[in-house]
Design a protein around this motif. Structure first.
Motif, PDB file in Angstrom:
ATOM      1  N   THR A  74       6.325   0.200   9.193  1.00  0.00           N
ATOM      2  CA  THR A  74       6.237   0.378  10.644  1.00  0.00           C
ATOM      3  C   THR A  74       4.979   1.115  11.080  1.00  0.00           C
ATOM      4  OG1 THR A  74       7.485   2.440  10.545  1.00  0.00           O
ATOM      5  CG2 THR A  74       8.751   0.405  10.876  1.00  0.00           C
ATOM      6  N   LYS A  75       4.122   1.512  10.113  1.00  0.00           N
ATOM      7  CA  LYS A  75       2.894   2.218  10.473  1.00  0.00           C
ATOM      8  C   LYS A  75       1.760   1.813   9.532  1.00  0.00           C
ATOM      9  CE  LYS A  75       4.936   6.196   8.218  1.00  0.00           C
ATOM     10  NZ  LYS A  75       5.558   7.482   8.405  1.00  0.00           N
ATOM     11  N   GLN A  76       0.540   2.161   9.932  1.00  0.00           N
ATOM     12  CA  GLN A  76      -0.659   1.785   9.179  1.00  0.00           C
ATOM     13  C   GLN A  76      -0.542   2.229   7.718  1.00  0.00           C
ATOM     14  OE1 GLN A  76      -2.699  -0.082  10.821  1.00  0.00           O
ATOM     15  NE2 GLN A  76      -2.327   0.471  12.934  1.00  0.00           N
ATOM     16  N   VAL A  77      -1.182   1.461   6.824  1.00  0.00           N
ATOM     17  CA  VAL A  77      -1.145   1.753   5.396  1.00  0.00           C
ATOM     18  C   VAL A  77      -2.577   1.934   4.891  1.00  0.00           C
ATOM     19  CG1 VAL A  77      -0.483   0.891   3.121  1.00  0.00           C
ATOM     20  CG2 VAL A  77       0.996   0.453   5.101  1.00  0.00           C
ATOM     21  N   LYS A  78      -2.821   3.047   4.233  1.00  0.00           N
ATOM     22  CA  LYS A  78      -4.152   3.350   3.718  1.00  0.00           C
ATOM     23  C   LYS A  78      -4.464   2.525   2.475  1.00  0.00           C
ATOM     24  CE  LYS A  78      -4.320   8.154   5.216  1.00  0.00           C
ATOM     25  NZ  LYS A  78      -4.606   9.530   4.796  1.00  0.00           N
ATOM     26  N   PRO A  79      -5.760   2.313   2.201  1.00  0.00           N
ATOM     27  CA  PRO A  79      -6.138   1.662   0.945  1.00  0.00           C
ATOM     28  C   PRO A  79      -5.566   2.417  -0.256  1.00  0.00           C
ATOM     29  CG  PRO A  79      -8.025   1.823   2.403  1.00  0.00           C
ATOM     30  CD  PRO A  79      -6.919   2.621   3.038  1.00  0.00           C
ATOM     31  N   TYR A  80      -5.100   1.684  -1.253  1.00  0.00           N
ATOM     32  CA  TYR A  80      -4.551   2.203  -2.512  1.00  0.00           C
ATOM     33  C   TYR A  80      -3.207   2.940  -2.340  1.00  0.00           C
ATOM     34  CZ  TYR A  80      -9.278   1.317  -4.267  1.00  0.00           C
ATOM     35  OH  TYR A  80     -10.478   0.732  -4.600  1.00  0.00           O
ATOM     36  N   ALA A  81      -2.616   2.927  -1.152  1.00  0.00           N
ATOM     37  CA  ALA A  81      -1.369   3.650  -0.913  1.00  0.00           C
ATOM     38  C   ALA A  81      -0.181   2.938  -1.549  1.00  0.00           C
ATOM     39  CB  ALA A  81      -1.125   3.815   0.584  1.00  0.00           C
ATOM     40  N   LEU A  82       0.769   3.724  -2.069  1.00  0.00           N
ATOM     41  CA  LEU A  82       2.037   3.229  -2.583  1.00  0.00           C
ATOM     42  C   LEU A  82       3.100   3.549  -1.539  1.00  0.00           C
ATOM     43  CD1 LEU A  82       3.912   2.096  -4.768  1.00  0.00           C
ATOM     44  CD2 LEU A  82       3.914   4.379  -5.815  1.00  0.00           C
ATOM     45  N   ILE A  83       3.736   2.491  -1.000  1.00  0.00           N
ATOM     46  CA  ILE A  83       4.638   2.605   0.139  1.00  0.00           C
ATOM     47  C   ILE A  83       6.016   2.066  -0.247  1.00  0.00           C
ATOM     48  CG2 ILE A  83       4.992   1.868   2.537  1.00  0.00           C
ATOM     49  CD1 ILE A  83       2.467   3.546   2.224  1.00  0.00           C
ATOM     50  N   VAL A  84       7.084   2.815   0.068  1.00  0.00           N
ATOM     51  CA  VAL A  84       8.446   2.352  -0.206  1.00  0.00           C
ATOM     52  C   VAL A  84       9.407   2.845   0.870  1.00  0.00           C
ATOM     53  CG1 VAL A  84       8.113   2.284  -2.719  1.00  0.00           C
ATOM     54  CG2 VAL A  84       9.042   4.338  -1.659  1.00  0.00           C
ATOM     55  N   GLY A  85      10.543   2.154   0.994  1.00  0.00           N
ATOM     56  CA  GLY A  85      11.649   2.640   1.814  1.00  0.00           C
ATOM     57  C   GLY A  85      11.816   1.942   3.150  1.00  0.00           C
ATOM     58  N   ASN A  86      12.876   2.388   3.855  1.00  0.00           N
ATOM     59  CA  ASN A  86      13.204   1.886   5.176  1.00  0.00           C
ATOM     60  C   ASN A  86      13.622   3.055   6.063  1.00  0.00           C
ATOM     61  OD1 ASN A  86      14.085   0.585   7.448  1.00  0.00           O
ATOM     62  ND2 ASN A  86      15.779  -0.470   6.458  1.00  0.00           N
ATOM     63  N   ALA A  88       9.446   2.687   5.760  1.00  0.00           N
ATOM     64  CA  ALA A  88       8.575   2.926   4.610  1.00  0.00           C
ATOM     65  C   ALA A  88       7.725   4.179   4.792  1.00  0.00           C
ATOM     66  CB  ALA A  88       7.669   1.711   4.404  1.00  0.00           C
ATOM     67  N   ASN A  89       7.554   4.880   3.687  1.00  0.00           N
ATOM     68  CA  ASN A  89       6.713   6.073   3.640  1.00  0.00           C
ATOM     69  C   ASN A  89       5.832   6.011   2.408  1.00  0.00           C
ATOM     70  OD1 ASN A  89       7.610   7.770   5.911  1.00  0.00           O
ATOM     71  ND2 ASN A  89       9.569   7.670   4.853  1.00  0.00           N
ATOM     72  N   GLN A  90       4.709   6.680   2.481  1.00  0.00           N
ATOM     73  CA  GLN A  90       3.822   6.742   1.327  1.00  0.00           C
ATOM     74  C   GLN A  90       4.352   7.761   0.333  1.00  0.00           C
ATOM     75  OE1 GLN A  90      -0.346   7.279   2.120  1.00  0.00           O
ATOM     76  NE2 GLN A  90      -0.812   7.589  -0.036  1.00  0.00           N
ATOM     77  N   ILE A  91       4.456   7.321  -0.951  1.00  0.00           N
ATOM     78  CA  ILE A  91       4.935   8.241  -1.992  1.00  0.00           C
ATOM     79  C   ILE A  91       3.876   8.492  -3.058  1.00  0.00           C
ATOM     80  CG2 ILE A  91       7.354   7.646  -1.630  1.00  0.00           C
ATOM     81  CD1 ILE A  91       7.110   6.018  -4.332  1.00  0.00           C
ATOM     82  N   GLY A  92       2.717   7.871  -2.909  1.00  0.00           N
ATOM     83  CA  GLY A  92       1.669   8.070  -3.892  1.00  0.00           C
ATOM     84  C   GLY A  92       0.540   7.093  -3.699  1.00  0.00           C
ATOM     85  N   TRP A  93      -0.189   6.878  -4.806  1.00  0.00           N
ATOM     86  CA  TRP A  93      -1.365   6.023  -4.812  1.00  0.00           C
ATOM     87  C   TRP A  93      -1.304   5.103  -6.027  1.00  0.00           C
ATOM     88  CZ3 TRP A  93      -4.122   6.748  -0.454  1.00  0.00           C
ATOM     89  CH2 TRP A  93      -4.042   7.980   0.185  1.00  0.00           C
ATOM     90  N   VAL A  94      -1.964   3.938  -5.932  1.00  0.00           N
ATOM     91  CA  VAL A  94      -2.030   3.010  -7.057  1.00  0.00           C
ATOM     92  C   VAL A  94      -3.475   2.618  -7.335  1.00  0.00           C
ATOM     93  CG1 VAL A  94       0.284   2.057  -6.747  1.00  0.00           C
ATOM     94  CG2 VAL A  94      -1.651   0.990  -5.596  1.00  0.00           C
ATOM     95  N   SER A  95      -3.702   2.213  -8.577  1.00  0.00           N
ATOM     96  CA  SER A  95      -5.011   1.730  -8.977  1.00  0.00           C
ATOM     97  C   SER A  95      -5.178   0.273  -8.569  1.00  0.00           C
ATOM     98  CB  SER A  95      -5.173   1.851 -10.491  1.00  0.00           C
ATOM     99  OG  SER A  95      -4.354   0.899 -11.144  1.00  0.00           O
ATOM    100  N   GLU A  96      -6.370  -0.255  -8.770  1.00  0.00           N
ATOM    101  CA  GLU A  96      -6.620  -1.661  -8.483  1.00  0.00           C
ATOM    102  C   GLU A  96      -5.796  -2.564  -9.392  1.00  0.00           C
ATOM    103  OE1 GLU A  96     -10.873  -2.277  -8.445  1.00  0.00           O
ATOM    104  OE2 GLU A  96     -11.112  -0.804  -6.838  1.00  0.00           O
ATOM    105  N   TYR A  97      -5.315  -2.033 -10.511  1.00  0.00           N
ATOM    106  CA  TYR A  97      -4.465  -2.783 -11.434  1.00  0.00           C
ATOM    107  C   TYR A  97      -2.980  -2.585 -11.135  1.00  0.00           C
ATOM    108  CZ  TYR A  97      -8.352  -4.194 -14.432  1.00  0.00           C
ATOM    109  OH  TYR A  97      -9.492  -4.786 -14.917  1.00  0.00           O
ATOM    110  N   GLY A  98      -2.663  -1.834 -10.079  1.00  0.00           N
ATOM    111  CA  GLY A  98      -1.287  -1.664  -9.644  1.00  0.00           C
ATOM    112  C   GLY A  98      -0.507  -0.566 -10.344  1.00  0.00           C
ATOM    113  N   HIS A  99      -1.193   0.339 -11.041  1.00  0.00           N
ATOM    114  CA  HIS A  99      -0.525   1.454 -11.709  1.00  0.00           C
ATOM    115  C   HIS A  99      -0.546   2.692 -10.822  1.00  0.00           C
ATOM    116  CE1 HIS A  99      -0.186  -0.589 -15.574  1.00  0.00           C
ATOM    117  NE2 HIS A  99      -1.401  -1.059 -15.348  1.00  0.00           N
ATOM    118  N   ARG A 100       0.535   3.456 -10.877  1.00  0.00           N
ATOM    119  CA  ARG A 100       0.593   4.689 -10.108  1.00  0.00           C
ATOM    120  C   ARG A 100      -0.458   5.669 -10.638  1.00  0.00           C
ATOM    121  NH1 ARG A 100       5.954   7.612  -7.833  1.00  0.00           N
ATOM    122  NH2 ARG A 100       4.842   8.999  -6.429  1.00  0.00           N
TER     123      ARG A 100
END
Length: 140
Positions: A74-86, A88-100
């Motif tokens: 429901t809100k903007q998502v930053k580059p490399y952000a890890l987003i989950v929930g309902n 959704a909230n940011q809980i971390g960051w991921v690499s270009e390969y998709g690893h936390r």
């Protein structure tokens, strides 16, 4: 089985999981024409949107972001952000390969690629490898 409507722009190499949905009007009504109220949603390159996620219209999802399955964004998502929930909230960051990414002294290393990332002012950027930097300078 992905629902993409007018107003949604998806850049190259975006993964849209099964049954994810994009909306294009914030207050839809079946009996009212809303074509002039479509809002633009932009999904930047190389992002991942998990299965059964819903992306509310009018947002920008940053490059390489990762939206977890079943999330309602429901809100903007930053580059490399890890987003989950309902919602959704940011809980971390991921690499270009998709690893936390786990930051130590504002630096993190992708366990698969070895790429380094820097956290600065609540934003993540990849640190270019020195050899790649020189190759780019030499235009090789």
């Amino acid at each position: 089985n992905v629902s993409v409507y007018s107003g949604v722009e998806i850049e190259d190499s975006v993964f849209c999981g099964p049954s994810c949905v994009f909306t294009n009007v914030k207050n839809p009504r079946s009996f009212l024409p809303r074509e002039k109220k479509y809002e633009v949603t932009l999904v930047k390159a190389n992002s991942t949107i998990g299965a059964n996620s819903t992306i509310v219209c009018g947002l920008k999802l940053g490059i390489y972001c990762f939206i977890g399955a079943g999330s309602v964004v429901t809100k903007q998502v930053k580059p490399y952000a890890l987003i989950v929930g309902n919602p959704a909230n940011q809980i971390g960051w991921v690499s270009e390969y998709g690893h936390r990414l786990n930051f130590i002294n504002k630096i993190a290393i992708c366990p698969e690629s070895g790429q380094e990332y820097q956290l600065h002012n609540e934003n993540v950027t990849r640190i270019k490898w020195k050899i790649l930097f020189w190759l780019e300078l030499l235009d090789i």
